[in-house]
Enzyme design. Structure first.
Site, PDB file in Angstrom:
ATOM      1  N   ASP A  67     -20.575  24.614 -13.540  1.00 18.35           N
ATOM      2  CA  ASP A  67     -19.098  25.321 -13.672  1.00 18.35           C
ATOM      3  C   ASP A  67     -18.799  25.821 -12.479  1.00 18.35           C
ATOM      4  O   ASP A  67     -19.115  26.801 -12.227  1.00 18.35           O
ATOM      5  CB  ASP A  67     -19.150  25.313 -14.951  1.00 18.35           C
ATOM      6  CG  ASP A  67     -17.419  25.880 -15.505  1.00 18.35           C
ATOM      7  OD1 ASP A  67     -16.709  25.604 -14.459  1.00 18.35           O
ATOM      8  OD2 ASP A  67     -16.907  26.481 -16.571  1.00 18.35           O
ATOM      9  N   VAL A  68     -17.728  25.289 -11.809  1.00 19.67           N
ATOM     10  CA  VAL A  68     -17.420  26.186 -10.774  1.00 19.67           C
ATOM     11  C   VAL A  68     -16.229  27.330 -10.953  1.00 19.67           C
ATOM     12  O   VAL A  68     -15.454  28.043  -9.759  1.00 19.67           O
ATOM     13  CB  VAL A  68     -16.472  25.487  -9.635  1.00 19.67           C
ATOM     14  CG1 VAL A  68     -18.131  23.913  -8.911  1.00 19.67           C
ATOM     15  CG2 VAL A  68     -15.049  24.546  -9.878  1.00 19.67           C
ATOM     16  N   TYR A 160      -0.169  23.913 -11.830  1.00 21.18           N
ATOM     17  CA  TYR A 160      -0.904  22.744 -10.939  1.00 21.18           C
ATOM     18  C   TYR A 160       0.169  23.255 -10.031  1.00 21.18           C
ATOM     19  O   TYR A 160      -0.714  23.470  -8.712  1.00 21.18           O
ATOM     20  CB  TYR A 160      -0.655  21.477 -10.789  1.00 21.18           C
ATOM     21  CG  TYR A 160      -1.426  20.363 -10.142  1.00 21.18           C
ATOM     22  CD1 TYR A 160      -2.734  20.470 -10.246  1.00 21.18           C
ATOM     23  CD2 TYR A 160      -0.864  19.319 -10.054  1.00 21.18           C
ATOM     24  CE1 TYR A 160      -3.986  19.679  -9.582  1.00 21.18           C
ATOM     25  CE2 TYR A 160      -1.979  18.743  -8.789  1.00 21.18           C
ATOM     26  CZ  TYR A 160      -3.435  18.714  -8.564  1.00 21.18           C
ATOM     27  OH  TYR A 160      -3.554  18.121  -7.962  1.00 21.18           O
ATOM     28  N   THR A 195      -8.388   6.867  -7.004  1.00 19.90           N
ATOM     29  CA  THR A 195      -9.157   7.160  -7.327  1.00 19.90           C
ATOM     30  C   THR A 195     -10.004   6.340  -8.827  1.00 19.90           C
ATOM     31  O   THR A 195      -8.590   4.974  -8.737  1.00 19.90           O
ATOM     32  CB  THR A 195      -9.388   8.057  -7.948  1.00 19.90           C
ATOM     33  OG1 THR A 195      -8.456   8.269  -8.929  1.00 19.90           O
ATOM     34  CG2 THR A 195      -8.699   9.511  -6.707  1.00 19.90           C
TER      35      THR A 195
END
Length: 254
Positions: A67-68, A160, A195
């Site tokens: 988990d970054v 965001y 993506t």
């Protein structure tokens, strides 16, 4: 077709967000250049698929589940990468992507913190884990992943946009601070990228409308972004730092 950057051969690259999408394509791209790659993500199965694809093609890669937003987990990743692959030369902090549209009046405090942690704090913590080693060695290339939503207002949620604008300043500030010590920091700010997630969730007619919004008449691909990452990591960009590259098909030009 990827461009060729022979100076990347033998380097060690860490790519967060490496299990899918842009991160996975970038991990494959570095490996194709002869770099040893540590792909970081939360989905073991998806990471294993990326690593298998790289190794089946003759590349060198390992997976690290983390988990970054957890600094202790990121330091474990650093130790794993260094022990299995060697000192880290390239860091692509690509995790994030919490841009789902939400009216600002409906954006809760909890969601605000979640998005900033996922997209901005994660990059800060990732860099903190790997930067000391780069500074000690006097070399390294760090690439952050911003977004067109951080360059101009968009349909993405406010948090965001703010997080990704913050990534641009994080990149510029760090570049100015640590450039004299031999480490470069640049950022990539993509627009609409096709993506796997987009392919699965965006109807074809909407994809066509989005493509028409870009002067080059198409949506971007993960390879478009990976190509930019290779360039920024390579000696071809040796005199570039503090830069944000707008990979937007002409939609954003400054």
């Amino acid at each position: 077709m990827l461009s060729d950057y022979p100076d990347l051969q033998g380097k060690t690259a860490v790519v967060t967000g490496g299990s899918r999408g842009i991160g996975a394509r970038t991990a494959r791209a570095f490996a194709a250049q002869g770099a040893a790659v540590c792909a970081v993500g939360r989905d073991q199965e998806a990471l294993d698929a990326v690593i298998a694809d790289i190794t089946d093609r003759g590349g060198t890669a390992v997976a690290a589940v983390a988990d970054v937003t957890d600094s202790a987990a990121l330091n474990r990743v650093r130790r794993q990468a260094e022990s299995q692959l060697g000192p880290v030369d390239i860091l692509a902090a690509f995790a994030g992507g919490q841009g789902h549209p939400t009216p600002s009046t409906e954006l809760t405090e909890q969601r605000w913190h979640e998005v900033l942690d996922s997209d901005l704090t994660s990059a800060f913590l990732t860099i903190q884990a790997f930067l000391p080693g780069m500074l000690e060695r006097g070399r390294g290339s760090i690439i952050t992943m911003s977004s067109a939503a951080g360059r101009q207002p968009s349909r993405a949620n406010l948090a965001y946009g703010v997080a990704n604008a913050g990534l641009v300043m994080l990149t510029r500030h760090l570049a100015a601070e640590i450039g004299p010590r031999g480490v470069r920091v640049n950022s990539i700010a993509p627009s609409s990228i096709r993506t796997e997630k987009v392919e699965a969730n965006m109807p074809a007619d909407i994809q066509q409308k989005v493509a028409a919004m870009h002067p080059l008449g198409r949506m971007g691909t993960t390879e478009d972004v990976a190509q930019t990452a290779l360039f920024l990591a390579s000696d071809a960009a040796a005199w570039l730092t503090g830069l944000t590259v707008d990979v937007t098909g002409g939609r954003i030009t400054n």
